[in-house]
Design a protein around this motif. Structure first.
Motif, PDB file in Angstrom:
ATOM      1  N   SER A 140       0.993  -0.892  -0.042  1.00 34.48           N
ATOM      2  CA  SER A 140       0.003  -0.317   0.018  1.00 34.48           C
ATOM      3  C   SER A 140       0.908   1.250   0.093  1.00 34.48           C
ATOM      4  O   SER A 140       1.707   1.425   0.742  1.00 34.48           O
ATOM      5  N   ASP A 141       0.618   1.963  -0.614  1.00 33.78           N
ATOM      6  CA  ASP A 141       0.894   3.489  -0.408  1.00 33.78           C
ATOM      7  C   ASP A 141       0.409   4.665   0.366  1.00 33.78           C
ATOM      8  O   ASP A 141      -0.129   5.063   0.962  1.00 33.78           O
ATOM      9  N   PHE A 142       1.466   4.730   1.623  1.00 34.32           N
ATOM     10  CA  PHE A 142       1.053   6.120   2.510  1.00 34.32           C
ATOM     11  C   PHE A 142       1.446   6.852   2.069  1.00 34.32           C
ATOM     12  O   PHE A 142       2.954   7.388   2.196  1.00 34.32           O
ATOM     13  N   PHE A 143       0.892   8.015   2.786  1.00 36.07           N
ATOM     14  CA  PHE A 143       0.811   9.261   2.491  1.00 36.07           C
ATOM     15  C   PHE A 143       0.774   9.795   3.917  1.00 36.07           C
ATOM     16  O   PHE A 143      -0.097   9.612   4.956  1.00 36.07           O
ATOM     17  N   TYR A 144       1.843  10.681   4.439  1.00 39.41           N
ATOM     18  CA  TYR A 144       1.637  11.816   5.553  1.00 39.41           C
ATOM     19  C   TYR A 144       2.924  12.831   5.332  1.00 39.41           C
ATOM     20  O   TYR A 144       3.110  13.126   4.546  1.00 39.41           O
ATOM     21  N   ALA A 145       2.165  13.752   6.289  1.00 41.08           N
ATOM     22  CA  ALA A 145       2.668  15.266   6.199  1.00 41.08           C
ATOM     23  C   ALA A 145       4.025  15.434   7.430  1.00 41.08           C
ATOM     24  O   ALA A 145       4.085  14.350   8.365  1.00 41.08           O
ATOM     25  N   ALA A 146       5.230  15.651   6.941  1.00 39.80           N
ATOM     26  CA  ALA A 146       6.718  15.506   7.504  1.00 39.80           C
ATOM     27  C   ALA A 146       5.838  16.650   8.942  1.00 39.80           C
ATOM     28  O   ALA A 146       5.153  18.014   9.144  1.00 39.80           O
ATOM     29  N   VAL A 179       7.989  -1.809   6.459  1.00 42.04           N
ATOM     30  CA  VAL A 179       7.793   0.026   5.611  1.00 42.04           C
ATOM     31  C   VAL A 179       8.662   0.879   5.284  1.00 42.04           C
ATOM     32  O   VAL A 179      10.112   0.590   5.422  1.00 42.04           O
ATOM     33  N   ALA A 180       8.888   0.436   3.737  1.00 41.18           N
ATOM     34  CA  ALA A 180      10.086   1.337   3.415  1.00 41.18           C
ATOM     35  C   ALA A 180       9.588   3.338   2.812  1.00 41.18           C
ATOM     36  O   ALA A 180       9.155   2.824   2.474  1.00 41.18           O
ATOM     37  N   PHE A 181      10.445   3.760   2.745  1.00 37.92           N
ATOM     38  CA  PHE A 181      10.632   5.064   3.343  1.00 37.92           C
ATOM     39  C   PHE A 181      10.679   5.874   2.160  1.00 37.92           C
ATOM     40  O   PHE A 181      12.387   4.968   1.278  1.00 37.92           O
ATOM     41  N   ASP A 182      10.196   6.483   1.469  1.00 38.07           N
ATOM     42  CA  ASP A 182      10.620   7.318   0.298  1.00 38.07           C
ATOM     43  C   ASP A 182      11.082   8.872   1.525  1.00 38.07           C
ATOM     44  O   ASP A 182      10.399   9.805   2.025  1.00 38.07           O
ATOM     45  N   TYR A 183      12.758   9.364   1.133  1.00 32.76           N
ATOM     46  CA  TYR A 183      12.656  10.322   1.838  1.00 32.76           C
ATOM     47  C   TYR A 183      11.832  11.921   0.999  1.00 32.76           C
ATOM     48  O   TYR A 183      11.865  11.880   0.408  1.00 32.76           O
ATOM     49  N   ARG A 184      12.554  12.876   2.041  1.00 33.77           N
ATOM     50  CA  ARG A 184      11.561  14.146   0.964  1.00 33.77           C
ATOM     51  C   ARG A 184      12.616  14.011  -0.281  1.00 33.77           C
ATOM     52  O   ARG A 184      14.049  14.004   0.033  1.00 33.77           O
ATOM     53  N   GLY A 185      12.219  14.228  -1.218  1.00 36.13           N
ATOM     54  CA  GLY A 185      12.992  14.396  -2.381  1.00 36.13           C
ATOM     55  C   GLY A 185      12.859  13.285  -3.735  1.00 36.13           C
ATOM     56  O   GLY A 185      14.101  13.585  -4.535  1.00 36.13           O
ATOM     57  N   ARG A 186      13.325  11.967  -2.845  1.00 31.06           N
ATOM     58  CA  ARG A 186      12.814  10.703  -3.442  1.00 31.06           C
ATOM     59  C   ARG A 186      11.437  10.348  -3.578  1.00 31.06           C
ATOM     60  O   ARG A 186      10.792  10.295  -2.567  1.00 31.06           O
ATOM     61  N   GLY A 187      11.261   9.809  -4.891  1.00 31.14           N
ATOM     62  CA  GLY A 187      10.466   8.365  -5.327  1.00 31.14           C
ATOM     63  C   GLY A 187       8.785   9.555  -5.519  1.00 31.14           C
ATOM     64  O   GLY A 187       9.188  10.994  -5.828  1.00 31.14           O
ATOM     65  N   GLN A 188       8.272   9.125  -4.582  1.00 29.52           N
ATOM     66  CA  GLN A 188       7.483  10.277  -4.554  1.00 29.52           C
ATOM     67  C   GLN A 188       6.486  10.404  -3.620  1.00 29.52           C
ATOM     68  O   GLN A 188       5.878  11.428  -3.480  1.00 29.52           O
ATOM     69  N   SER A 189       8.140  11.186  -2.331  1.00 32.17           N
ATOM     70  CA  SER A 189       7.852  12.147  -1.788  1.00 32.17           C
ATOM     71  C   SER A 189       8.002  13.272  -1.911  1.00 32.17           C
ATOM     72  O   SER A 189       8.122  13.331  -3.416  1.00 32.17           O
ATOM     73  N   ALA A 190       7.437  14.372  -1.773  1.00 31.57           N
ATOM     74  CA  ALA A 190       7.974  16.084  -2.332  1.00 31.57           C
ATOM     75  C   ALA A 190       9.337  16.977  -2.392  1.00 31.57           C
ATOM     76  O   ALA A 190       9.586  16.288  -1.816  1.00 31.57           O
ATOM     77  N   TYR A 191       9.513  17.052  -3.381  1.00 34.25           N
ATOM     78  CA  TYR A 191      10.683  17.944  -2.936  1.00 34.25           C
ATOM     79  C   TYR A 191      10.445  19.266  -2.130  1.00 34.25           C
ATOM     80  O   TYR A 191       9.455  19.468  -2.396  1.00 34.25           O
ATOM     81  N   GLY A 246      19.505  14.460  10.313  1.00 33.97           N
ATOM     82  CA  GLY A 246      18.564  15.234  11.329  1.00 33.97           C
ATOM     83  C   GLY A 246      17.676  15.195  10.846  1.00 33.97           C
ATOM     84  O   GLY A 246      16.442  14.855  11.922  1.00 33.97           O
ATOM     85  N   ILE A 247      17.103  15.832   9.643  1.00 29.24           N
ATOM     86  CA  ILE A 247      15.607  16.143   9.068  1.00 29.24           C
ATOM     87  C   ILE A 247      14.570  14.529   8.848  1.00 29.24           C
ATOM     88  O   ILE A 247      13.869  15.152   9.132  1.00 29.24           O
ATOM     89  N   GLU A 248      15.790  14.096   8.137  1.00 27.06           N
ATOM     90  CA  GLU A 248      15.495  12.402   7.297  1.00 27.06           C
ATOM     91  C   GLU A 248      15.096  12.145   8.255  1.00 27.06           C
ATOM     92  O   GLU A 248      14.056  11.635   8.358  1.00 27.06           O
ATOM     93  N   LEU A 284       9.995   9.420  11.895  1.00 27.38           N
ATOM     94  CA  LEU A 284      10.109   9.250  13.116  1.00 27.38           C
ATOM     95  C   LEU A 284       8.200   9.718  12.756  1.00 27.38           C
ATOM     96  O   LEU A 284       7.431   9.405  13.543  1.00 27.38           O
ATOM     97  N   ALA A 285       8.595  10.858  12.138  1.00 29.93           N
ATOM     98  CA  ALA A 285       6.816  11.688  12.047  1.00 29.93           C
ATOM     99  C   ALA A 285       5.741  10.499  10.835  1.00 29.93           C
ATOM    100  O   ALA A 285       4.741   9.948  11.704  1.00 29.93           O
ATOM    101  N   GLY A 286       6.473   9.447   9.850  1.00 28.01           N
ATOM    102  CA  GLY A 286       5.855   8.143   9.078  1.00 28.01           C
ATOM    103  C   GLY A 286       5.085   7.342  10.113  1.00 28.01           C
ATOM    104  O   GLY A 286       4.050   6.751  10.521  1.00 28.01           O
ATOM    105  N   LEU A 287       6.297   7.325  11.396  1.00 30.10           N
ATOM    106  CA  LEU A 287       6.289   5.771  12.119  1.00 30.10           C
ATOM    107  C   LEU A 287       5.297   6.186  12.912  1.00 30.10           C
ATOM    108  O   LEU A 287       4.117   5.158  14.212  1.00 30.10           O
ATOM    109  N   ALA A 288       5.265   7.633  13.772  1.00 31.62           N
ATOM    110  CA  ALA A 288       3.916   7.787  14.364  1.00 31.62           C
ATOM    111  C   ALA A 288       2.720   8.198  14.117  1.00 31.62           C
ATOM    112  O   ALA A 288       1.633   7.549  14.243  1.00 31.62           O
TER     113      ALA A 288
END
Length: 299
Positions: free
Chosen positions: A8-14, A66-78, A88-90, A95-99
């Motif tokens: 499943s594709d999961f989208f969330y807010a950083a 759970v496999a993450f796309d960091y910001r600026g990669r894959g389907q995550s926003a640039y 550090g930000i990544e 952690l935000a995604g896991l929460a």
């Protein structure tokens, strides 16, 4: 959350509101530790597809992965601010995604930059880490390995077809990965590029290249031994490519000294970083996780 037959594709807010993405495999698997997969610098969740299928459907203890796309990669926003492309930000984004997924603890698998993020997570939120797999990364990063990354990112080819892309990757990495077959190179290329109306494009924000190009390799990067030592109580498996330029044998031996009980696997004919879906690696990783969980949670 949108669905695919395998994940499943999961989208969330950083924390800063940026829209980020992760793949979730084996969503209904809840009896055992979940697994979090963190890719390399310019890579994405697709790198872990075959391994995630193995861990979620084929291993003895089926796990949520759970496999993450960091910001600026894959389907995550640039991110419009290139300075935000840092571990550090990544780590905070993970952690935000896991929460958002309701995951408090997990086993973590980190390839290259993903392993550095695990070191940061150990400082930020050590209780989240149940077991760790580091794929060709440690507290000391060899300048020769970073120089190689700088070189191929700065001179990245612009292939128009899948065949051209495979040939380009072979020309850059073939010496370090002499045993790879056509199918391996094709999987690699399909994970790196996305198909567009303009042909194949690298599936990451091009400004990421600036974060590496600006490194001064005349000065060694600060080692992360303090952060690594803080992981001493967590079961650890370290995978190293025999031809790796980034993780030296000397660093690997020091990691074993500092972290008693560390398991290591050296993958012949692989450089940085070993393909985790090849050979016996999926079975070995699954066994390590199963044994670590059995020791932590004896019946």
């Amino acid at each position: 959350m949108s669905s695919n037959p395998d994940f499943s594709d999961f989208f969330y807010a950083a924390p800063d509101g940026l829209r980020l993405h992760a793949r979730v495999y084996g969503e209904a698997n809840s009896a055992h530790w979940p697994v979090v997969c963190l890719p390399g610098l310019t890579r994405n969740a697709r790198d872990f597809h075959e391994l995630a299928l193995h861990l979620s459907t084929r291993s003895a203890l089926a796990r949520k992965v759970v496999a993450f796309d960091y910001r600026g990669r894959g389907q995550s926003a640039y991110d419009p601010d290139v300075s935000h492309y840092n571990v550090g930000i990544e780590a905070g984004d993970v952690l935000a995604g896991l929460a958002a997924l309701g995951i408090e603890q997990a086993a973590f698998i980190g390839t290259s930059r993903g392993g550095l993020i695990i070191h940061v997570l150990g400082a930020m939120h050590p209780a989240a880490l149940k077991a760790i797999v580091l794929n060709d990364i440690g507290p000391v990063i060899e300048p020769a390995g970073l120089a190689h990354i700088q070189s191929y990112l700065e001179r990245a080819p612009k292939p128009k077809t899948l065949a051209e892309a495979m040939a380009a990757q072979r020309s850059v990495h073939g010496q370090d990965f002499p045993a790879l077959a056509d199918a391996d190179w094709e999987r690699m290329v399909r994970a790196i590029y996305r198909e567009t109306n303009q042909g194949l494009l690298p599936d990451f924000d091009s400004t990421l290249i600036d974060t590496v190009a600006n490194l001064d390799l005349s000065q060694p990067l600060p080692p992360l031994w303090q952060q690594f030592d803080a992981l001493a109580a967590i079961p650890l498996l370290v995978i190293r490519g025999a031809n790796s330029r980034l993780l030296s044998q000397e660093t690997l031996e020091e990691m074993r000294k500092r972290h008693p009980g560390t398991r290591t696997i050296t993958v012949p004919d692989h450089g940085h970083a070993p393909f985790l879906e090849t050979g016996n690696l999926p079975t070995d990783i699954a066994l390590f996780l199963d044994q670590a969980e059995a020791r932590k949670n004896p019946r």
